[in-house]
Structure formats: C-alpha cells, structure tokens
Design an enzyme around this catalytic site. Structure first.
Site, PDB file in Angstrom:
ATOM      1  N   TRP A 107       0.841  -1.209   0.000  1.00 55.10           N
ATOM      2  CA  TRP A 107       0.000   0.000   0.000  1.00 55.10           C
ATOM      3  C   TRP A 107       0.871   1.252   0.000  1.00 55.10           C
ATOM      4  CZ3 TRP A 107      -0.344   4.071   3.460  1.00 55.10           C
ATOM      5  CH2 TRP A 107      -1.465   4.904   3.327  1.00 55.10           C
ATOM      6  N   HIS A 108       2.034   1.157   0.666  1.00 56.51           N
ATOM      7  CA  HIS A 108       2.897   2.327   0.780  1.00 56.51           C
ATOM      8  C   HIS A 108       3.591   2.674  -0.531  1.00 56.51           C
ATOM      9  CE1 HIS A 108       2.335   1.592   5.065  1.00 56.51           C
ATOM     10  NE2 HIS A 108       2.665   2.859   5.236  1.00 56.51           N
ATOM     11  N   GLY A 109       3.731   1.710  -1.406  1.00 58.33           N
ATOM     12  CA  GLY A 109       4.373   2.039  -2.679  1.00 58.33           C
ATOM     13  C   GLY A 109       4.784   0.797  -3.440  1.00 58.33           C
TER      14      GLY A 109
END
Lengths: 471, 317
Positions: A324-326
């Site tokens: 989700w963060h990248g």
C-alpha cells in the site's frame, strides 16, 4: 498546498472566517468547495478522478440499501472495489509491474517491448480510495447508513483536513458529523485544536524537516563507508523524521478539523514506546491498521482458523500493508518484516508481553527492543533497493567509532528529537494524549512557547513536503 | 457584547493565547535591541543608512560599492579611495544578497533619499545574480531591505507566490523570524561540534549537484533563460537621478559566463560592464574557498578594479 505553508494558513483563515457565519448546509457546501480547491492546488487534472470515485461510490451505496438480491448486491460492491482498486493499481502499481515483468522476461531470454507510462501519482489517492471503499463495504455489511445525498457524500470524501494523508476516516465516524446540523466550536475544542496544530507543526517543521537532511545524507552514502554509529544515527534520524512528518500531519489535520467543529480519529498514540508489534500497530498509523484488520485480516479468517492460518493471514495482511505504501520491493520487505515480527512475538507468547511487566526496567527493555525492531523495518522502508538495505544492516559490523560526522549528526538528532521523546514519555506514562491540556496555564504557555520558538527559529533550510503524500 | 467579550477574556485558553502573544512581543523587542550584536553582517546592515548618507553627499564626488560577500572579501574601499582622490567611497556588502535585495536597498537608501546623491554605483556580481531569475529570499527582503509599501506590486520585488508574500510579511512583522538563519547558526555553532564544516560540505554537495549559486530553484531538466528586466528598470531609475551604473563581473574559482542580455544592456541602457573574472596575478592560492578572496587576493583585485574605474570615470567626464 501543504499544512506548513503560508498559503494553507491563508486559505484556512478564509474558510474559517466564512464557515462559522454559514448555516449547516452552507458549511457543508463550503467544505466541499474548499476540499476541491485544496486538492486541485496540487494538480487540478486529478479532480476528475476524485469526483468520479465519489460518484461511483455514492451510487453504489445508494443502490446497496435498495437492492435485496444477494447477487446484485455482490455485483454492486464488486464494482465499487474494482473501480477503486483499478485507479489505485493503474496510478500506483502499473509502472512497477511492467518493470518487473520486463525484468522477468529478459531473464528468460525474451526481448520484451512493454508499454512504459510516465504517470504522476495523484496525491493522497491511497487515502481517499480506501476511505471511499470503506464506505461501500460498511453499507454492504450493514454497518453504516448511506449518505442522504451526493453533495453530503462528496463532502465526506473531499473533507480537506485528512484528504491527502489521512487519517482514513470511516463513514460511521465522519459522515454523522457532516450530517449533524448543530456543529459548534467550544472553548475545549479551540484549546484542543490549538494544541494539535502547535505540536503538529513542531513535529513537522522542527523535527521531521530538520532530521531529513541527516537521514538523507547517511542513506545516500555507500554503506561500506559508514561506521555502525553513523548508520544507527541515520536510522534513528529517519525513524523520528517519518514519525514527526506523518504524525505531525495527522495532528495538524485533527487540530484544523477541531476548529471546524469536526472530530478526527487519532492516527498515532506514542508508538515508539510500544513493547510488542501488536501494540505498535495499535499506536502507529492506526486508521490504516484498523482498515487492514477490518477489511482484509478478518475477512481472511483472522485468528479463527488455527495458528498456521493466523500466521499466514498476518503475513498476507502486512505484505499488502507494505505494498500500500508504494510499488517497490523495499516496501514489500518492510511489510514482510512486520508480518514476521507479529508471528514471532505470537509464537513466543505475545500476550505476556502486552501485559504490564513485573518490573519497570523490563518495560523499558521491551520498548527499546521493539523500537530497534521497528528501526530495522525503517531501513527497508527508506532504502532505495533491498541490496542497499542489507548493506546498511551489514554496516553494524563496521565498529562503533565516534567519528566527527557522528558527533555532528548525533548532536543534531538529540537536539531535534529528544525533547519530543521526553514529552511523549510523560504522556505515555500518564496515558494522556492531551497531556498539555491537563497542565496549569503557565506550563501550557511554556510548552506552546517552546513549540512556536522552535518552528520560527529552526525551520529546515529547505522546505520538505510531507512523506505520506506519496502513498 | 461586553459580557461576551468579558467571558472570552476570562476563558483559560484565551489567557494562554494572550500570554503567548505577549511573550512573542517581548522576545521580538529584545531581539531588536540586540540584533546588531548577533553577527557582523547584521551590524553592517544596521550601519548602511549612515554609510550611504556620509558618502553620498551631493556636494562631493561619490561612489557606492555594492555587492555581497564576493565584493566584501574581494574589494577594499581604501584601495579604491586611494586611487580615486577626492571621491568619497561607501562600501555596502551585506551577506548573501543579490538583485532583489540590492533593488530595495538602492530604491530606499539611494534613489528615494533627497539628501543622498551618488555619481557612480558599482555593483559586484557573479553568475546570474543580476538576472530576474536570481534567487530571492522573501524573509530577507521583508525583514532587512524592503518596506511594506513594496508589497503594492509584489512581482516587482520578486515575490511570485502567496507563500512568498506570507514569508515577507511575517519577516517584516516578526524579527525572530526575519533573523532565524542567524539565530540558528549562532546557536548551532556553539552547541554542535563540526556544524560549520558539515553544513558547508552539504552546501557544496548541493552546488555540485548542479545548483548554481544565486539561481532560484528550478526544474533541473529545464534550461533557464535569464532576463534582465528588473535590473534594467533599476539602472534607469538610478540614471534618472544622475547616477552612472557600473557592474563588475567578480572572479570565482570555477568559470562562469556573462549573459549576452546583460552585455546588451550595456549598449541600450548606458551600463558599463567591467569583466574581472580573470585578473592577472590572481590564482587558487588567493581564495579562502570556492569563491571568496583572501586579503592578498583582495589587494590584487582592488588595484585592478581601481585602475579600470579610474579609466572609466575619466572617460565619462
């Protein structure tokens, strides 16, 4: 328009001056317009994306309570999830998967010609898609009521304080407040808002932005040239940078929202004093961990299907949390590390760690150990590649010499981070998130004076944008 | 109404806000009283109006040497004064300044002051410091060189965004904010070992990464086209007061080009450009760092500049 800019405060002053003069409906329209101006300030071209996602989810929610047929309801919720995940997938992960696919095909001897798109990631897309998706999922599960009309729902999605970096607000919490016609600003709300804004600005401007150059410098150096001391200072600096940056944003969002008469959830509760991974995730980015728990971990079966399945569920949830963060293997590794930590603590008897320790020293030791486990995760999170991350961990074997650079960077780290740590320690011990507000006036004046002095006299040499905007 | 106001004043948080405002005001007043003792640069800025008034008397020939630390380190006013007898010389060289600061300084301290008259203004520059694209520091402008009235047309003093204007106004109102760089540096120089060395190394690394000194931040992929509209306007205003403008391209260790548009101004606006980027006798041993001359270098450059100025002033008369 970032919270630590004059532009934002001029914008907010304008909104506030109008807001409390308007009736309830006018206030909501003002919030809606302000949200679109706030978002459009980064890139007006992505306003359409926000609007499209809003319209789709509003009508899915609208129909979900009017349709009884299970298959049609499933189709509706699938549409909402698919639309949101498609946006997220296209803008955030398309490039990563194309790159990885090309690398795989090349290693197999092919000459792939895959399309390369240079897409600018719409700011905050991960936050508002998750918020919007949670709305339809909650209606589908019968846990929330739909918005009464489209403008009301659009105000909920585009509500500007948490729009680009959270907290990810559930419809059950934020929507009723938007619907409430008797919004008011009491002395208590004003005091709480002031506290959140001042501590948030201090965390962002004074701590995070000043620690960023130290962390950047150490992470930009070849790991082979770093002593263990320098590497540790770099990692600690990043740990407090990301905490100051993200919790600072959440805090300002909370404060700004308080002055608009709307409560936002706490996204951080002094996470670096956690004594176990599960406690850490109850204190760090709380709105995301709760989202992942409610919409991923529990639907996967949670801890209801035996230890092995629980461990698999934990690992999967954290892997997706990392992603989700990248779109990078380093984020996946960060998620995996936290998944493994959760599993390891569980296998070692996690519950005993979460109870109060028999001796206070043991609590401190547990918190120090957990902080260092978190820091290992930050190495993966901050590194550009996995090999750089392992190289940095390897620098622990380079000796703990106190070089001139280590003295310089360490002194700055202490100056910027230590006062916050001490303040939060007291807050943690008393279990008071709003510790300052329970203190006498003179102590509050001294603390706020310190925050203001640090923000005014020690802003960073170059202004940094909030890290979490990119997620 | 009065009872509402009374209730507001009695409220705890209002007392906190008033106490904070009082503390900020006290600190600000205190800082204004001692600021010239905080650094040599601030002491110099405080003496600028007096220096200009003393040298720029209408009844005598006068010359103003204006620049930043390049001119401060590179040019000796006494050497120039010795070669140009009968000319009173003022040297005004506040640190880190460029076009935007010099514009406000010249407008408010020279052009607008009736009692001040300079025959010649000599401005030392390097790179693109005189261009419209020169880096601007709104805090410095608001706190040290410009006036609130300049905000009537923010773009003419290089303020491009609402953020710039906010910074300008805050610095004009709040001394603590205007002087934050000095306060920060003074504090860290005392407390943090190696602060100066490592901060300068960081700055050099940024310069090495393609950031040219004096240029405003820009997209590294986009070439910067330099224009000189603001400077041309300033030259016109000075000329209308009877002041000749000479610009001097100062020597630094790494080579740089003089923009063709600046050279063009020499013909269209009767501006004189003296090129001292390379001076006979100056070498690497005359620099204390990448750009600043030491005392021996200052003597060499000052003599060369004085000779050029004498020739220039003689031809002008």
């Amino acid at each position: 328009m970032i919270f630590n800019s004059f532009t934002f405060w001029a914008f907010f002053a304008g909104v506030l001056a109008l807001y409390w003069r308007l009736p309830h409906r006018g206030q909501n329209y003002l919030l809606l317009i302000a949200g679109y101006i706030f978002y459009g300030f980064w890139d007006w071209r992505y306003l359409g994306l926000l609007a499209f996602s809003t319209v789709v989810d509003y009508y899915v929610g609208y129909l979900l309570v009017r349709v009884d047929d299970a298959r049609r309801r499933k189709l509706l919720i699938t549409t909402s999830v698919a639309v949101n995940l498609t946006f997220l997938g296209f803008f955030k992960y398309f490039g990563f998967f194309v790159h990885e696919m090309a690398a795989l095909l090349t290693s197999l001897g092919f000459e792939p010609h895959l399309p390369v798109l240079h897409i600018v990631l719409p700011v905050g897309i991960s936050f508002y898609t998750f918020q919007s998706m949670a709305y339809t999922l909650d209606i589908y599960r019968g846990k929330a009521q739909p918005a009464r009309n489209l403008p009301e729902f659009a105000t909920y999605v585009a509500y500007f304080p948490p729009l680009v970096a959270g907290p990810i607000e559930r419809a059950t919490h934020l929507l009723p407040q938007i619907q409430n016609p008797r919004r008011r600003l009491s002395q208590g709300d004003f005091a709480e808002g002031l506290y959140h804004i001042l501590i948030g600005l201090a965390k962002k401007v004074f701590i995070a932005d000043n620690l960023a150059p130290i962390a950047n410098r150490i992470f930009d150096m070849p790991a082979a040239d770093l002593t263990a001391t320098e590497m540790l200072i770099g990692v600690y600096a990043f740990a407090f940078q990301i905490y100051g940056d993200f919790s600072g944003y959440s805090s300002i969002a909370q404060g700004v929202s308080k002055w608009l008469g709307i409560d936002l959830s706490y996204n951080f509760r002094m996470p670096y004093f956690s004594r176990s991974p599960s406690e850490f995730w109850q204190r760090w980015h709380i709105s995301l961990s709760q989202w992942l728990r409610d919409y991923l971990y529990i639907p996967l079966g949670g801890n209801r299907r035996g230890p092995t399945r629980t461990h698999i569920n934990l690992l999967l949830t954290m892997l997706l949390g990392g992603l989700w963060h990248g779109a990078n293997w380093t984020f996946i590794a960060w998620g995996a590390w936290h998944g493994l930590l959760l599993i390891a603590y569980r296998m070692a008897g996690a519950e005993s760690v979460e109870k109060p320790a028999r001796h206070p020293a043991m609590s401190v030791l547990q918190a120090v150990a957990m902080f260092h486990f978190v820091c290992v995760g930050w190495i993966f999170f901050r590194a550009e590649t996995l090999s750089q991350a392992f190289g940095l961990i390897g620098a622990l074997g380079h000796g703990f010499a106190l070089t001139d650079f280590a003295s310089y960077a360490g002194s700055l780290l202490l100056f910027f981070a230590a006062p916050l740590l001490v303040y939060e320690w007291f807050a943690y011990r008393r279990n008071e998130m709003l510790l300052a507000l329970s203190r006498p006036v003179w102590q509050r004046v001294a603390l706020y004076g310190y925050f203001i002095a640090m923000v005014v006299v020690f802003p960073p040499l170059t202004q940094q944008v909030f890290i979490y905007f990119q997620f | 109404m009065i009872s509402r106001l009374g209730a507001l004043l009695r409220a705890t948080e209002t007392r906190v806000v008033f106490a904070l405002l009082a503390a900020i005001a006290l600190v600000d007043i205190g800082l204004r009283l001692v600021e010239s003792r905080l650094s040599g640069n601030l002491a110099h800025i405080a003496e600028i109006p007096g220096l200009i008034e003393a040298a720029g008397r209408p009844e005598s020939h006068s010359l103003l040497l204006l620049g930043n630390s390049l001119t401060h380190n590179g040019v000796s006013a006494s050497v120039i004064g010795g070669v140009l007898p009968g000319v009173s010389v003022a040297k005004v060289t506040p640190d880190g300044t460029g076009l935007w600061d010099w514009q406000c300084l010249l407008d408010h301290q020279v052009i607008e002051r009736r009692e001040v008259q300079f025959d010649t203004v000599v401005i030392g520059f390097a790179w693109h410091l005189l261009s419209d694209q020169a880096r601007n520091d709104p805090s410095r402008l608001g706190g040290l060189y410009c006036r609130m009235s300049d905000l009537a047309n923010p773009r003419t003093i290089g303020l491009e965004t609402g953020g710039d204007i906010g910074e300008f106004v805050t610095a004009a109102v709040l001394r603590t904010y205007a002087l934050r760089d000095t306060l920060r540096n003074r504090f860290f120089q005392r407390l943090v070992p190696g602060y100066e060395t490592f901060t300068q190394a960081g700055n050099s690394a940024r310069a090495g990464a393609g950031e040219q000194p004096g240029d405003a931040a820009h997209d590294p992929g986009e070439p910067v086209v330099h224009s000189y509209r603001t400077f041309a306007g300033l030259v016109d205003r000075l000329r209308s007061k009877g002041t000749q403008v000479i610009v001097v391209a100062m020597p630094v260790q790494a080579a740089y080009e003089i923009d063709p548009e600046l050279r063009e101004l020499a013909t269209t606006h009767s501006l004189t450009v003296i090129d001292l980027r390379k001076v006979e006798g100056l070498n690497g041993s005359h620099y204390v760092d990448e750009m600043h001359l030491n005392r021996a270098g200052q003597q060499i450059l000052s003599k060369a500049l004085a000779a050029d100025l004498r020739a220039e002033l003689a031809s002008a008369t």
